[in-house]
Structures are given as structure tokens and as C-alpha cells.
Motif scaffolding. Structure first.
Motif, PDB file in Angstrom:
ATOM      1  N   SER A 155     -10.383   0.519  -2.144  1.00  0.00           N
ATOM      2  CA  SER A 155      -8.976   0.727  -2.369  1.00  0.00           C
ATOM      3  C   SER A 155      -8.089   0.435  -0.997  1.00  0.00           C
ATOM      4  CB  SER A 155      -8.224   1.783  -3.272  1.00  0.00           C
ATOM      5  OG  SER A 155      -8.641   1.859  -4.376  1.00  0.00           O
ATOM      6  N   LYS A 156      -8.679  -0.686  -0.266  1.00  0.00           N
ATOM      7  CA  LYS A 156      -7.867  -0.850   1.078  1.00  0.00           C
ATOM      8  C   LYS A 156      -7.748  -2.546   1.190  1.00  0.00           C
ATOM      9  CE  LYS A 156      -9.290   3.156   3.382  1.00  0.00           C
ATOM     10  NZ  LYS A 156      -8.269   4.070   3.391  1.00  0.00           N
ATOM     11  N   MET A 215     -15.322  -3.266  14.142  1.00  0.00           N
ATOM     12  CA  MET A 215     -15.221  -2.607  13.102  1.00  0.00           C
ATOM     13  C   MET A 215     -15.433  -0.953  13.241  1.00  0.00           C
ATOM     14  SD  MET A 215     -14.059  -4.868  10.819  1.00  0.00           S
ATOM     15  CE  MET A 215     -14.281  -3.887   9.295  1.00  0.00           C
ATOM     16  N   ILE A 241       0.871  -1.235   0.134  1.00  0.00           N
ATOM     17  CA  ILE A 241       0.223  -0.088   0.099  1.00  0.00           C
ATOM     18  C   ILE A 241       0.837   1.400  -0.026  1.00  0.00           C
ATOM     19  CG2 ILE A 241      -2.091  -0.930   1.159  1.00  0.00           C
ATOM     20  CD1 ILE A 241      -1.192   0.027   3.875  1.00  0.00           C
ATOM     21  N   GLU A 257     -13.839  -5.453   2.884  1.00  0.00           N
ATOM     22  CA  GLU A 257     -13.982  -5.314   4.300  1.00  0.00           C
ATOM     23  C   GLU A 257     -13.645  -6.381   5.261  1.00  0.00           C
ATOM     24  OE1 GLU A 257     -14.724  -2.255   6.093  1.00  0.00           O
ATOM     25  OE2 GLU A 257     -14.370  -1.337   4.256  1.00  0.00           O
ATOM     26  N   GLN A 298      -2.714  -0.654  -4.136  1.00  0.00           N
ATOM     27  CA  GLN A 298      -4.162  -0.768  -3.871  1.00  0.00           C
ATOM     28  C   GLN A 298      -4.986   0.208  -4.960  1.00  0.00           C
ATOM     29  OE1 GLN A 298      -2.185   0.939  -2.272  1.00  0.00           O
ATOM     30  NE2 GLN A 298      -2.661   2.384  -0.697  1.00  0.00           N
ATOM     31  N   PHE A 299      -4.439   1.114  -5.777  1.00  0.00           N
ATOM     32  CA  PHE A 299      -4.951   1.994  -6.570  1.00  0.00           C
ATOM     33  C   PHE A 299      -4.840   1.277  -7.964  1.00  0.00           C
ATOM     34  CE2 PHE A 299      -3.247   4.589  -3.330  1.00  0.00           C
ATOM     35  CZ  PHE A 299      -4.528   5.134  -2.784  1.00  0.00           C
TER      36      PHE A 299
HETATM   37  N1  LIG Z   1     -12.386  -1.060   7.037  1.00  0.00           N
HETATM   38  C1  LIG Z   1     -11.351  -1.594   6.341  1.00  0.00           C
HETATM   39  C2  LIG Z   1     -10.201  -0.904   6.726  1.00  0.00           C
HETATM   40  C3  LIG Z   1      -8.861  -1.297   5.751  1.00  0.00           C
HETATM   41  C4  LIG Z   1      -7.834  -0.513   5.873  1.00  0.00           C
HETATM   42  O1  LIG Z   1      -7.871   0.417   6.502  1.00  0.00           O
HETATM   43  N2  LIG Z   1      -6.740  -1.011   5.223  1.00  0.00           N
HETATM   44  C5  LIG Z   1      -5.292  -0.300   5.115  1.00  0.00           C
HETATM   45  C6  LIG Z   1      -4.168  -1.105   5.568  1.00  0.00           C
HETATM   46  S1  LIG Z   1      -4.487  -1.400   7.325  1.00  0.00           S
HETATM   47  C7  LIG Z   1      -5.289   0.167   3.644  1.00  0.00           C
HETATM   48  O2  LIG Z   1      -5.228  -0.444   2.896  1.00  0.00           O
HETATM   49  N3  LIG Z   1      -4.674   1.390   3.671  1.00  0.00           N
HETATM   50  C8  LIG Z   1      -4.438   1.890   2.177  1.00  0.00           C
HETATM   51  C9  LIG Z   1      -5.011   3.307   1.865  1.00  0.00           C
HETATM   52  O3  LIG Z   1      -5.698   3.828   2.558  1.00  0.00           O
HETATM   53  O4  LIG Z   1      -4.621   3.483   0.825  1.00  0.00           O
HETATM   54  C10 LIG Z   1     -11.495  -3.381   6.901  1.00  0.00           C
HETATM   55  O5  LIG Z   1     -11.508  -3.549   7.833  1.00  0.00           O
HETATM   56  O6  LIG Z   1     -11.184  -3.946   5.604  1.00  0.00           O
END
Ligand SMILES: N[C@@H](CCC(=O)N[C@@H](CS)C(=O)NCC(=O)O)C(=O)O
Length: 285
Positions: free
Chosen positions: A103-104, A155, A86, A121, A91-92
Motif C-alpha cells: 500500500s505505498k 533504499m 495517499i 518498491e 493506496q488502500f
Molecule cells: N520503500 C518504498 C517506500 C514507498 C513510500 O514510502 N511511499 C509513500 C509515499 S513517498 C507512500 O505511499 N505512503 C503512503 C502510506 O504510507 O500509506 C519504496 O521505495 O517504494
């Protein structure tokens, strides 16, 4: 400006504009718009379940669940885990955004269904896997409701821990008392919520490990056992003895030990496993 002079008060403009370079950690990946920034094909392995993730607390929730399912002897939970960096903006990429429009990480693609099922999620992924394999989500309606209550609690709560407290205490370019006070108070309240529940119960729902524990342990276990954000003393985590006892018990499980390593590309070499395609990938040598 001298040390004693107060910084000028921020007056928000009429319309907010994106000005890059706030100086905060992760500022380079924050954007006010969604969608793909570039074309990128994702790799696909041989197993039905394809996980695209990283060993952050949200990613570890899912790899712990998959390893716990395999520990039960559920071979259908075999999976390929691919690392998504990331920090470099993976992620993009177009294929990733097609699986998670948010994108996460983590993002899951199940290719065993009549048409491929995408799940994003972490909480939704845990419920999907629990229902698919009939494990770690109680079937008794009251226990199931209790499990989902704690899962949704996690969550909704963890963003105050990570995005709120962690951001302002550890990552923001300057230390500001107002947000640190606000989020330290909230995180301590959350730890107390957990501590009181765990004074009565072995796991969050009762005597059995559930997806609620798998979602909550990577975040709050990291606070009480691993000094995340370098804040163990500041938050006086030693006072949450029931949370510590619970986190230690979870962390000692072999499946949890394995799940914590998957998609990890930092830390001691013995703890890393950037990609996982087989149960033998954990073997030394
Ligand atoms: N609510 C989401 C949150 C996921 C999340 O925040 N992932 C972060 C890493 S822990 C991420 O991918 N961040 C990259 C970004 O924000 O661009 C879940 O629980 O899946």
C-alpha cells in the motif's frame, strides 16, 4: 502543567494498542494492519506500462527513469501515469493493493508480459525497467555491483531521512530533542558518505548516470537544493558541495525536469502534471 514542569515519562503498556489521533501529520493514513479498506477499480490506459504513483521522492525516481528511457529513444517505455492520492487513502483501494500489497506508491503494472507483471518498491521498479530496456544499469559485473550497492544503500538510508529525521523535525506534534539528535546525526553522516563518493566521481558509480543516481537524487537532492523539511540551515547542507554539484547536474537534465512534474498536483501550475499519457502532455497550452 507549567512550562518548567517535565512531561511525565512514557511507560509502554504490556501490549501496544492502536489509539488513533496522535496529532502528527499523516497520522490519518497510518494503520497497524495491511490490506484493502475498500473496493476500487484502477484506470488503465493504452500503453503497456501502467504507473500508479505520486510526485513524492519515491515516485519521482520512477518517472525520471521512464523519461530518461524515452529520451534515449526507447519507445517501449511509453507509459500511463495515474495519480494515487495517499492523503485520501487511495493506496488502500483493492486494485492498488493487488499491485502493491504494501500500500505505498509507486506501483507499476507491465501488461506487455505473457501475464501482467506487477512491480512494487521503487528500487525493484528501477531494476525491472533497467533490465527490461537494457539501460542505466552497467553490464560490467564490478560496475553493476557498485550500482546495486548504491541503489540498496539509498533504499536502506532514506527511511532515516524521511521517516526518521523529517518526521521528528517537521511533522511530529512536538519537537523532541532525542529523536531529532539521533536522526540529524544519521542524515549528516549519510550526506557525508555521498559527498566523499562524489568528490571522486561525477555520478555515484562513475561517469555515467545510473539508476543509483535516479534513486538517490530525489531524496538527497531535495535536501541540498530544495530545503526539504525546512532543514537546510539546521543540517548545514551548504557544506556538502559535491552533493550540491551532483544534484544540480542531474536536475538540469530535460528528462529529470519532466519526470519531476509527473503525478504532481501541487505547487505552481506550470510544474503540475497530475496524469501523464503521452509525451505531448508536457507541451504548454
Ligand atoms: N520503500 C518504498 C517506500 C514507498 C513510500 O514510502 N511511499 C509513500 C509515499 S513517498 C507512500 O505511499 N505512503 C503512503 C502510506 O504510507 O500509506 C519504496 O521505495 O517504494
Amino acid at each position: 502543567m507549567s512550562d518548567t514542569e517535565a512531561a511525565p515519562e512514557y511507560v509502554p503498556p504490556k501490549v501496544w494498542k492502536w489509539e488513533q489521533g496522535s496529532g502528527g501529520r499523516f497520522a490519518n493514513i497510518n494503520r497497524p494492519i495491511a490490506g484493502a479498506t475498500h473496493d476500487k477499480t484502477l484506470p488503465v490506459g493504452e500503453h503497456p506500462l501502467q504507473l500508479y504513483s505520486l510526485a513524492t521522492p519515491n515516485g519521482v525516481k520512477v518517472t525520471v527513469m521512464l523519461e530518461e528511457l524515452l529520451e534515449l529513444g526507447i519507445d517501449g517505455a511509453e507509459y500511463d501515469a495515474w495519480i494515487v492520492n495517499i492523503g485520501e487513502g487511495n493506496q488502500f483501494g483493492s486494485d492498488f493493493v493487488a499491485i502493491n500489497p504494501n500500500s505505498k506508491i509507486p506501483a507499476l503494472l507491465d501488461r506487455s508480459t505473457p501475464r501482467p507483471t506487477r512491480v512494487f518498491e521503487s528500487g525493484a521498479i528501477l531494476v525491472y525497467l533497467a533490465e527490461k530496456f537494457g539501460a542505466f544499469l552497467p553490464t560490467d559485473p564490478s560496475d553493476r555491483a557498485e550500482c546495486l550497492s548504491w541503489l540498496f544503500w539509498q533504499m536502506g538510508s532514506a527511511p532515516y531521512l524521511g521517516g526518521g529525521f523529517g518526521h521528528f523535525y517537521a511533522y511530529a506534534p512536538t519537537k523532541m530533542q532525542y529523536p531529532i539528535d539521533r536522526f540529524a546525526m544519521e542524515v549528516k553522516r549519510q550526506l557525508d558518505v555521498l559527498d566523499r563518493n562524489l568528490a571522486e566521481r561525477r555520478f555515484l558509480v562513475g561517469d555515467e548516470l545510473t539508476i543509483a543516481d535516479m534513486a538517490t537524487y530525489p531524496w538527497y537532492g531535495a535536501v541540498v537544493l530544495h530545503n526539504i523539511y525546512d532543514a537546510a540551515v539546521f543540517l548545514d547542507v551548504a557544506s556538502y558541495s559535491n552533493v550540491i554539484r551532483w544534484a544540480r547536474e542531474i536536475e538540469a537534465r530535460p528528462a529529470v525536469q519532466r519526470g519531476r512534474r509527473v503525478n504532481k498536483s501541487w505547487g505552481p501550475e506550470a510544474e503540475r502534471l497530475p496524469e501523464r499519457h503521452s509525451r505531448h502532455d508536457f507541451d504548454p497550452g
